[in-house]
Design an enzyme around this catalytic site. Structure first.
Site, mmCIF file in Angstrom:
data_model
loop_
_atom_site.group_PDB
_atom_site.id
_atom_site.type_symbol
_atom_site.label_atom_id
_atom_site.label_comp_id
_atom_site.label_asym_id
_atom_site.label_seq_id
_atom_site.Cartn_x
_atom_site.Cartn_y
_atom_site.Cartn_z
ATOM 1 N N TYR A 19 -7.594 6.107 2.051
ATOM 2 C CA TYR A 19 -6.911 6.530 0.833
ATOM 3 C C TYR A 19 -6.598 8.030 0.854
ATOM 4 O O TYR A 19 -5.675 8.472 0.181
ATOM 5 C CB TYR A 19 -7.751 6.127 -0.398
ATOM 6 C CG TYR A 19 -7.964 4.628 -0.431
ATOM 7 C CD1 TYR A 19 -6.945 3.783 -0.858
ATOM 8 C CD2 TYR A 19 -9.138 4.048 0.046
ATOM 9 C CE1 TYR A 19 -7.101 2.406 -0.826
ATOM 10 C CE2 TYR A 19 -9.302 2.674 0.079
ATOM 11 C CZ TYR A 19 -8.284 1.858 -0.355
ATOM 12 O OH TYR A 19 -8.420 0.495 -0.315
ATOM 13 N N ARG B 163 -2.880 8.258 2.353
ATOM 14 C CA ARG B 163 -1.730 7.417 1.975
ATOM 15 C C ARG B 163 -0.786 8.081 0.975
ATOM 16 O O ARG B 163 0.337 7.628 0.795
ATOM 17 C CB ARG B 163 -2.221 6.090 1.398
ATOM 18 C CG ARG B 163 -2.990 5.274 2.401
ATOM 19 C CD ARG B 163 -3.073 3.842 2.028
ATOM 20 N NE ARG B 163 -3.413 3.623 0.638
ATOM 21 C CZ ARG B 163 -3.546 2.436 0.093
ATOM 22 N NH1 ARG B 163 -3.352 1.351 0.824
ATOM 23 N NH2 ARG B 163 -3.873 2.291 -1.161
ATOM 24 N N GLU C 47 -10.171 -0.146 11.096
ATOM 25 C CA GLU C 47 -10.778 -0.988 10.046
ATOM 26 C C GLU C 47 -10.644 -2.483 10.350
ATOM 27 O O GLU C 47 -11.454 -3.282 9.911
ATOM 28 C CB GLU C 47 -10.186 -0.670 8.670
ATOM 29 C CG GLU C 47 -8.764 -1.116 8.473
ATOM 30 C CD GLU C 47 -8.267 -0.994 7.037
ATOM 31 O OE1 GLU C 47 -9.054 -0.729 6.124
ATOM 32 O OE2 GLU C 47 -7.058 -1.171 6.845
ATOM 33 N N TYR D 227 -25.475 15.091 14.668
ATOM 34 C CA TYR D 227 -25.056 13.796 14.095
ATOM 35 C C TYR D 227 -24.045 13.085 14.977
ATOM 36 O O TYR D 227 -23.180 13.727 15.590
ATOM 37 C CB TYR D 227 -24.382 13.992 12.721
ATOM 38 C CG TYR D 227 -25.281 14.538 11.654
ATOM 39 C CD1 TYR D 227 -26.455 13.887 11.296
ATOM 40 C CD2 TYR D 227 -24.934 15.712 10.981
ATOM 41 C CE1 TYR D 227 -27.273 14.400 10.302
ATOM 42 C CE2 TYR D 227 -25.735 16.227 9.981
ATOM 43 C CZ TYR D 227 -26.918 15.572 9.652
ATOM 44 O OH TYR D 227 -27.719 16.079 8.671
ATOM 45 N N ASP E 45 4.737 -7.780 4.968
ATOM 46 C CA ASP E 45 4.699 -8.822 3.938
ATOM 47 C C ASP E 45 5.802 -8.596 2.898
ATOM 48 O O ASP E 45 6.467 -9.539 2.465
ATOM 49 C CB ASP E 45 3.336 -8.838 3.233
ATOM 50 C CG ASP E 45 2.242 -9.437 4.118
ATOM 51 O OD1 ASP E 45 2.564 -10.312 4.945
ATOM 52 O OD2 ASP E 45 1.078 -9.027 3.992
ATOM 53 N N LYS F 124 8.097 0.420 5.575
ATOM 54 C CA LYS F 124 6.998 1.300 5.157
ATOM 55 C C LYS F 124 5.665 0.739 5.606
ATOM 56 O O LYS F 124 5.484 -0.472 5.565
ATOM 57 C CB LYS F 124 7.006 1.356 3.619
ATOM 58 C CG LYS F 124 5.828 2.006 2.989
ATOM 59 C CD LYS F 124 5.095 1.092 1.980
ATOM 60 C CE LYS F 124 4.353 -0.044 2.605
ATOM 61 N NZ LYS F 124 3.430 -0.748 1.708
ATOM 62 N N THR F 125 4.768 1.488 6.078
ATOM 63 C CA THR F 125 3.330 1.225 6.134
ATOM 64 C C THR F 125 2.664 2.277 7.007
ATOM 65 O O THR F 125 3.143 2.580 8.105
ATOM 66 C CB THR F 125 2.926 -0.188 6.646
ATOM 67 O OG1 THR F 125 1.498 -0.243 6.732
ATOM 68 C CG2 THR F 125 3.487 -0.557 8.007
ATOM 69 N N ILE F 126 1.563 2.819 6.479
ATOM 70 C CA ILE F 126 0.822 3.798 7.283
ATOM 71 C C ILE F 126 0.218 3.129 8.514
ATOM 72 O O ILE F 126 -0.115 3.804 9.478
ATOM 73 C CB ILE F 126 -0.315 4.464 6.473
ATOM 74 C CG1 ILE F 126 -1.342 3.428 6.016
ATOM 75 C CG2 ILE F 126 0.228 5.266 5.318
ATOM 76 C CD1 ILE F 126 -2.721 4.008 5.832
ATOM 77 N N GLY G 68 0.820 -1.215 0.000
ATOM 78 C CA GLY G 68 0.000 0.000 0.000
ATOM 79 C C GLY G 68 0.850 1.259 0.000
ATOM 80 O O GLY G 68 1.958 1.272 0.530
ATOM 81 N N MET H 130 -8.017 3.459 8.418
ATOM 82 C CA MET H 130 -7.217 2.303 7.992
ATOM 83 C C MET H 130 -6.372 1.769 9.142
ATOM 84 O O MET H 130 -6.136 2.457 10.133
ATOM 85 C CB MET H 130 -6.322 2.676 6.813
ATOM 86 C CG MET H 130 -6.997 2.432 5.489
ATOM 87 S SD MET H 130 -5.819 2.580 4.134
ATOM 88 C CE MET H 130 -6.908 2.168 2.759
ATOM 89 N N ARG I 2 -5.066 -2.339 9.088
ATOM 90 C CA ARG I 2 -5.644 -3.649 8.807
ATOM 91 C C ARG I 2 -5.563 -4.597 9.989
ATOM 92 O O ARG I 2 -6.533 -5.219 10.371
ATOM 93 C CB ARG I 2 -4.876 -4.225 7.618
ATOM 94 C CG ARG I 2 -5.475 -5.425 7.004
ATOM 95 C CD ARG I 2 -4.790 -5.777 5.721
ATOM 96 N NE ARG I 2 -3.336 -5.642 5.789
ATOM 97 C CZ ARG I 2 -2.552 -5.685 4.729
ATOM 98 N NH1 ARG I 2 -3.086 -5.815 3.550
ATOM 99 N NH2 ARG I 2 -1.250 -5.590 4.850
ATOM 100 N N ARG J 11 1.158 -5.691 -4.979
ATOM 101 C CA ARG J 11 1.162 -6.579 -3.811
ATOM 102 C C ARG J 11 1.526 -8.030 -4.151
ATOM 103 O O ARG J 11 1.266 -8.937 -3.350
ATOM 104 C CB ARG J 11 -0.221 -6.571 -3.154
ATOM 105 C CG ARG J 11 -0.579 -5.289 -2.429
ATOM 106 C CD ARG J 11 -1.785 -5.513 -1.530
ATOM 107 N NE ARG J 11 -2.237 -4.288 -0.895
ATOM 108 C CZ ARG J 11 -1.712 -3.789 0.216
ATOM 109 N NH1 ARG J 11 -0.728 -4.415 0.817
ATOM 110 N NH2 ARG J 11 -2.195 -2.676 0.724
#
Ligand code: FBP
Length: 552
Positions: free
Chosen positions: A426, A429, A311, A243, A176, A202-204, A81, A250, A252, A145
Site C-alpha cells: 500500500y 500504490r 506476496e 537483523y 480482470d 493498469k496494475t502495479i 487496486g 505486492m 498477487r 473491484r
C-alpha cells in the site's frame, strides 16, 4: 485544503506525449494493421465475442484527422487496486476530449464498476481536473473491484449510459477489469447501443503485458517506491548488522515487482514464484535455499541480510497451489456462506478436513494456524485468494528458523538469526507518479480518446516503444480479445485476459540469476534512493530495469 510544495509543483508539470500525438488533434490519423486472434482457445473466445473478436490492431500517425464530428459524452471508471498515474489517464482523456470539441463531456463514475451500476458520477471541468494532475491515488473518483458479468448488470449499465447520453465508457484497470471491458464492449455491440468501450492497462503488479503492451502503468512508480524503502532497510541492516529482514512485496499472481526490486537493490535473497513453480520446489527446499545464505553469511560474521518475498509465492509452490485450487473449489458458490456460518475454527477445521483430499490436507495441517486461517479469508469478487493478507514473509522466516535450528543441532551452523518482517504494498500504490508514469498515463488517456473519436470499441489503449524517450513512443490500440484465453475461476471456465508471468528465459530474470549467488553471500546492496522529478532526464525519466533489460 492546503497542499504541499511538491504537490503544487507537480500540478504544473506538463506530461510528455508520443511525438505522433503532439501536433494537435486535427493532425492525427489512423494506420490499420493486421487482424488479430486470441492468445489461446480461439474458437471459444470467438464464439463468446462474435462482434468484437478478430479486429485489426491500429496505430496513430501524423496526418489529416478523418474522424466524424460527433458530440462525445464519455464515462470513465478507475477499477481494481490503486496504481500511481490513474489521475493522469483521466487528465489526458479530458484534455484530448476538450481539445477535440469544448462541448464534449467527461463523467467520472465513482467507486469503480459500482458507479456505473448505481449511476453515481461527477462531471469534470477544468478546475476539478487541475487539482489532480500528476498526483498519485485514485481519490479523484475512487475505485472498486465489482465484477461486471451478469446480463442484469449489463442491462443496468446500458440503461444508465443511455440516460446520460454516453457515447463511450473508458475502464482503467488490470486484467480482470479489462476482461470486464471486453465483455461490456461485446454486450454493447451485440445490443446495437452504439456505446463504445475502451480499456487502459493498469496494475502495479506488472502482469498485464504482452508483445503489444510493454508495461502496465503504476509498476514503474510502485517498484521505485519499494526499492527506495528496501534500499533504506539494506542500509539499516548493514549499519546495525543484527537483523535479517524478510520483506514481502505486492504482486498477487506474478513476481515482476519482486524481481524489479531485486534488480534495483541487490538483496541477499529474492524468491521468484515462477521459478519455484518451474522447478517444482517444495516449501522445505525454499527454506533450505534461504538458510544456506544465512549460514554462509554467518560464517563470514554477517548475521544480517535482506530477503524479498513476492506476496503470491505460496500459490507457486506446487503442493500449495493444489491446496489453494482445492480450497477455491471447496468455497465455490454458496459454500462460502456455509463455511462462514460455522460457529468456530474447530468446526471450520473439520469442514476443511472433510472437503480436502488427504494430500492437500497433509500440506494444510503442517501450516501454522495463523496461515491456515489466512487461506480462508474472503476471496475477492473475481474469486482470487487475497494473497496480500497471507503473511508469507512470516511463514518463510519461521521455516528458515526451523532449518537453522536443525543445522545448529548438527553443528553446521553457529550464527544468530533475528528476523524482522515488512510488507510493502500500500506504500507504493498511491505515490506521486514518476515522470515515466505521469507521461505514460497521460498518453494512455489522450490516446484512449483518439480511439473513441475514431469509433473503436473493445480496444485497449496502447502506447509502446517505452524504453525510448517519449517523443519516440508509438500510440495506437489493440483488441482486448487478442489477450484472452479460457481459465478456471470460481469453479467455472471463464474467458479472461492471460496474465503475464516472469519469463525465466527473459533478460531481467537471466540478469538476476547470473548475479544472485554472489548477492546471497556478499553484501552487494544498492541504494536507489527516492524518485526524482526535476533534474537530468537520465535520472528523472529512467524506466524500470525490467523494461530496460527487456528492450535491450
Ligand atoms: P490490481 O491487479 O487490481 O491492480 O491490484 C493489484 C494489487 O495491488 C495486488 O498487488 C494486491 O494483492 C491487491 O491489489 C490488493 O488488493 P486490495 O487493494 O483489494 O487490498
Amino acid at each position: 485544503m492546503s497542499i504541499s510544495p511538491l504537490q503544487k509543483a507537480r500540478y504544473e508539470y506538463s506530461p510528455k506525449l508520443p511525438g505522433m500525438l503532439r501536433n494537435g488533434i486535427s493532425d492525427i490519423c489512423v494506420k490499420v494493421g493486421d487482424a488479430t486472434s486470441s492468445v489461446a482457445d480461439q474458437d471459444k473466445i470467438k464464439a463468446l465475442f462474435p462482434n468484437t473478436y478478430g479486429k485489426e490492431e491500429i496505430t496513430f500517425e501524423k496526418g489529416s484527422n478523418t474522424s466524424a464530428a460527433k458530440k462525445q459524452v464519455v464515462g470513465v471508471i478507475l477499477s481494481g487496486g490503486q496504481a500511481p498515474g490513474g489521475h493522469n489517464v483521466i487528465s489526458g482523456l479530458y484534455d484530448a476530449l476538450k481539445a477535440t470539441d469544448k462541448n464534449n463531456v467527461l463523467l467520472g463514475f465513482k467507486g469503480g464498476p459500482d458507479g456505473l451500476l448505481k449511476n453515481d458520477y461527477v462531471e469534470f471541468d477544468d478546475a476539478f481536473i487541475d487539482a489532480y494532475r500528476n498526483t498519485g491515488g485514485f481519490d479523484i473518483i475512487g475505485s472498486g473491484r465489482t465484477k461486471l458479468e451478469t446480463k442484469e448488470q449489463f442491462n443496468i449499465v446500458a440503461e444508465n449510459a443511455k440516460k446520460n447520453g454516453l457515447t463511450a465508457i473508458v475502464i482503467i484497470g488490470g486484467d480482470d477489469s479489462n476482461t470486464n471491458a471486453a465483455t461490456l464492449a461485446e454486450y454493447m455491440a451485440a445490443n446495437n447501443t452504439g456505446i463504445q468501450v475502451i480499456g487502459c492497462p493498469k496494475t502495479i503488479d506488472g502482469d498485464l503485458k504482452n508483445e503489444d503492451i510493454e508495461a502496465s502503468f503504476g509498476f514503474d512508480t510502485a517498484t521505485k517506491t519499494y526499492s527506495e524503502l528496501i534500499g533504506n532497510i539494506e542500509r539499516d541492516a548493514n549499519s546495525a548488522k543484527k537483523y535479517w529482514h524478510f520483506i514481502k512485496v505486492m504482486g498477487r499472481s506474478a513476481s515482476h515487482v519482486a524481481l524489479e526490486c531485486a534488480l534495483e537493490t541487490q538483496p541477499n535473497i529474492c524468491l521468484i514464484g515462477e521459478e519455484v513453480k518451474a522447478k517444482k520446489m517444495s516449501l522445505s527446499q525454499i527454506a533450505d535455499q534461504i538458510a544456506d545464505s544465512v549460514a554462509k553469511r554467518a560464517a563470514n560474521g554477517d548475521n544480517f541480510g535482506v530477503a524479498i518475498i513476492p506476496e503470491g509465492i505460496v500459490e507457486f509452490v506446487p503442493e500449495f497451489s493444489v491446496l489453494i485450487a482445492e480450497i477455491n473449489e471447496l468455497l465455490a458458490g454458496k459454500k462460502t456462506e456455509e463455511f462462514n456460518a460455522l460457529p468456530d475454527w474447530a468446526a471450520k477445521y473439520n469442514f476443511i478436513k472433510e472437503g480436502l483430499t488427504a494430500e492437500s490436507f497433509a500440506v494444510f495441517d503442517i501450516l501454522p494456524t495463523l496461515i491456515q486461517q489466512q487461506l480462508f479469508l474472503e476471496r475477492d469478487p473475481h474469486g482470487n485468494v487475497q494473497v496480500s493478507l497471507i503473511e508469507s514473509e512470516k511463514l518463510m522466516s519461521g521455516l528458515v528458523a526451523a532449518k537453522l535450528a536443525e543445522r545448529k543441532k548438527a553443528g553446521t551452523y553457529n550464527g544468530k538469526f533475528s528476523p524482522l518482517h515488512h510488507f510493502f504494498g500500500y506504500e507504493g500504490r498511491c505515490a506521486f507518479p514518476s515522470n515515466f508514469d505521469a507521461d505514460y498515463c497521460y498518453s494512455l488517456g489522450y490516446n484512449a480518446f483518439m480511439l473513441i473519436q475514431y469509433g473503436y470499441t473493445g480496444y485497449l489503449s496502447k502506447v509502446s516503444n517505452l524504453s525510448k524517450p517519449a517523443e519516440e513512443w508509438v500510440a495506437g490500440g489493440m483488441p482486448i480479445t487478442k489477450m484472452m484465453n479460457i481459465e478456471r475461476r470460481n469453479g467455472e471456465d471463464k474467458p479472461v485476459i492471460r496474465k503475464a508471468l516472469v519469463e525465466l528465459d527473459g533478460a531481467p530474470f537471466k540478469f538476476f540469476a547470473e548475479n544472485r549467488e554472489k548477492w546471497a553471500v556478499e553484501t552487494a546492496f544498492t541504494y536507489p534512493g527516492a524518485i526524482q522529478y526535476y533534474g537530468p532526464a537520465e535520472v528523472c525519466d529512467l524506466t524500470t530495469r525490467t523494461l530496460a533489460l527487456e528492450k535491450g
